[in-house]
Design a protein around this motif. Structure first.
Motif, short mmCIF file in Angstrom:
data_model
loop_
_atom_site.label_atom_id
_atom_site.label_comp_id
_atom_site.label_asym_id
_atom_site.label_seq_id
_atom_site.Cartn_x
_atom_site.Cartn_y
_atom_site.Cartn_z
N ASN A 6 -2.51 -4.16 9.62
CA ASN A 6 -1.86 -3.19 10.49
C ASN A 6 -2.75 -2.02 10.84
O ASN A 6 -2.40 -1.22 11.71
CB ASN A 6 -0.57 -2.68 9.84
CG ASN A 6 0.50 -3.74 9.84
OD1 ASN A 6 0.68 -4.46 10.80
ND2 ASN A 6 1.21 -3.85 8.74
N PHE A 7 -3.88 -1.87 10.16
CA PHE A 7 -4.82 -0.78 10.43
C PHE A 7 -6.15 -1.38 10.86
O PHE A 7 -6.41 -2.57 10.63
CB PHE A 7 -5.00 0.10 9.20
CG PHE A 7 -3.71 0.68 8.68
CD1 PHE A 7 -2.92 1.48 9.48
CD2 PHE A 7 -3.28 0.41 7.40
CE1 PHE A 7 -1.72 2.02 9.01
CE2 PHE A 7 -2.10 0.94 6.90
CZ PHE A 7 -1.32 1.75 7.71
N ILE A 8 -6.99 -0.58 11.49
CA ILE A 8 -8.26 -1.09 12.02
C ILE A 8 -9.45 -0.32 11.41
O ILE A 8 -9.29 0.79 10.91
CB ILE A 8 -8.31 -0.99 13.56
CG1 ILE A 8 -8.16 0.48 14.00
CG2 ILE A 8 -7.25 -1.85 14.20
CD1 ILE A 8 -8.41 0.71 15.49
N ILE A 9 -10.62 -0.92 11.49
CA ILE A 9 -11.85 -0.27 11.01
C ILE A 9 -12.05 1.03 11.79
O ILE A 9 -11.89 1.07 13.01
CB ILE A 9 -13.05 -1.21 11.17
CG1 ILE A 9 -12.90 -2.42 10.24
CG2 ILE A 9 -14.36 -0.48 10.91
CD1 ILE A 9 -13.92 -3.50 10.43
N GLY A 10 -12.40 2.08 11.06
CA GLY A 10 -12.62 3.39 11.66
C GLY A 10 -11.39 4.27 11.68
O GLY A 10 -11.48 5.47 11.93
N GLN A 11 -10.22 3.69 11.41
CA GLN A 11 -8.99 4.48 11.40
C GLN A 11 -8.95 5.39 10.18
O GLN A 11 -9.34 4.99 9.09
CB GLN A 11 -7.77 3.55 11.41
CG GLN A 11 -6.47 4.26 11.63
CD GLN A 11 -5.32 3.28 11.87
OE1 GLN A 11 -5.51 2.07 11.90
NE2 GLN A 11 -4.14 3.81 12.05
N ARG A 12 -8.49 6.62 10.36
CA ARG A 12 -8.38 7.58 9.26
C ARG A 12 -6.94 7.60 8.76
O ARG A 12 -6.00 7.66 9.55
CB ARG A 12 -8.78 8.97 9.74
CG ARG A 12 -10.26 9.01 10.10
CD ARG A 12 -10.71 10.34 10.62
NE ARG A 12 -10.62 11.33 9.55
CZ ARG A 12 -10.13 12.55 9.72
NH1 ARG A 12 -9.66 12.93 10.88
NH2 ARG A 12 -10.10 13.40 8.72
N LEU A 13 -6.82 7.52 7.42
CA LEU A 13 -5.51 7.44 6.78
C LEU A 13 -5.49 8.29 5.53
O LEU A 13 -6.52 8.75 5.05
CB LEU A 13 -5.21 5.98 6.39
CG LEU A 13 -5.22 4.98 7.54
CD1 LEU A 13 -5.43 3.58 7.02
CD2 LEU A 13 -3.94 5.07 8.31
N GLU A 14 -4.29 8.46 4.96
CA GLU A 14 -4.14 9.12 3.68
C GLU A 14 -3.83 8.07 2.62
O GLU A 14 -3.11 7.10 2.90
CB GLU A 14 -3.00 10.14 3.72
CG GLU A 14 -3.31 11.34 4.58
CD GLU A 14 -2.16 12.32 4.64
OE1 GLU A 14 -2.45 13.50 4.77
OE2 GLU A 14 -0.99 11.90 4.56
N LEU A 15 -4.34 8.26 1.43
CA LEU A 15 -4.08 7.38 0.31
C LEU A 15 -2.86 7.92 -0.43
O LEU A 15 -2.82 9.10 -0.78
CB LEU A 15 -5.29 7.33 -0.62
CG LEU A 15 -5.18 6.45 -1.85
CD1 LEU A 15 -4.96 4.99 -1.48
CD2 LEU A 15 -6.43 6.59 -2.70
N VAL A 16 -1.86 7.08 -0.64
CA VAL A 16 -0.66 7.46 -1.37
C VAL A 16 -0.99 7.32 -2.85
O VAL A 16 -1.23 6.21 -3.34
CB VAL A 16 0.54 6.58 -0.99
CG1 VAL A 16 1.76 6.95 -1.80
CG2 VAL A 16 0.81 6.67 0.51
#
Length: 70
Positions: A6-16
């Motif tokens: 559901n996410f792509i390379i380069g996407q910025r996310l938060e770690l739960v």
């Protein structure tokens, strides 16, 4: 057949943070690799935006970064 990520390379996310990664630093991470996985919870290699440390996490451990309203 493996499910799509559901996410792509380069996407910025938060770690739960939770029991699987209690000592991981908070903040934003960038996806550097989509990992093959036959399980229902896909895996990613992510890199912390500040310290550069990489780790492998499951998709359920990630959430989208809230974008501030301007």
């Amino acid at each position: 057949m493996p499910q799509q990520h559901n996410f792509i390379i380069g996407q910025r996310l938060e770690l739960v943070l939770g029991r699987l990664n209690p000592s991981a630093p908070s903040g934003t991470y960038t996806i550097v690799r989509l990992l093959p996985n036959d399980d229902g919870d896909r895996e990613y290699r992510i890199k912390h935006d500040r310290d550069g440390h990489e780790r492998v996490v499951r998709e359920s451990q990630l959430r989208r970064v809230a974008t501030p309203l301007i």
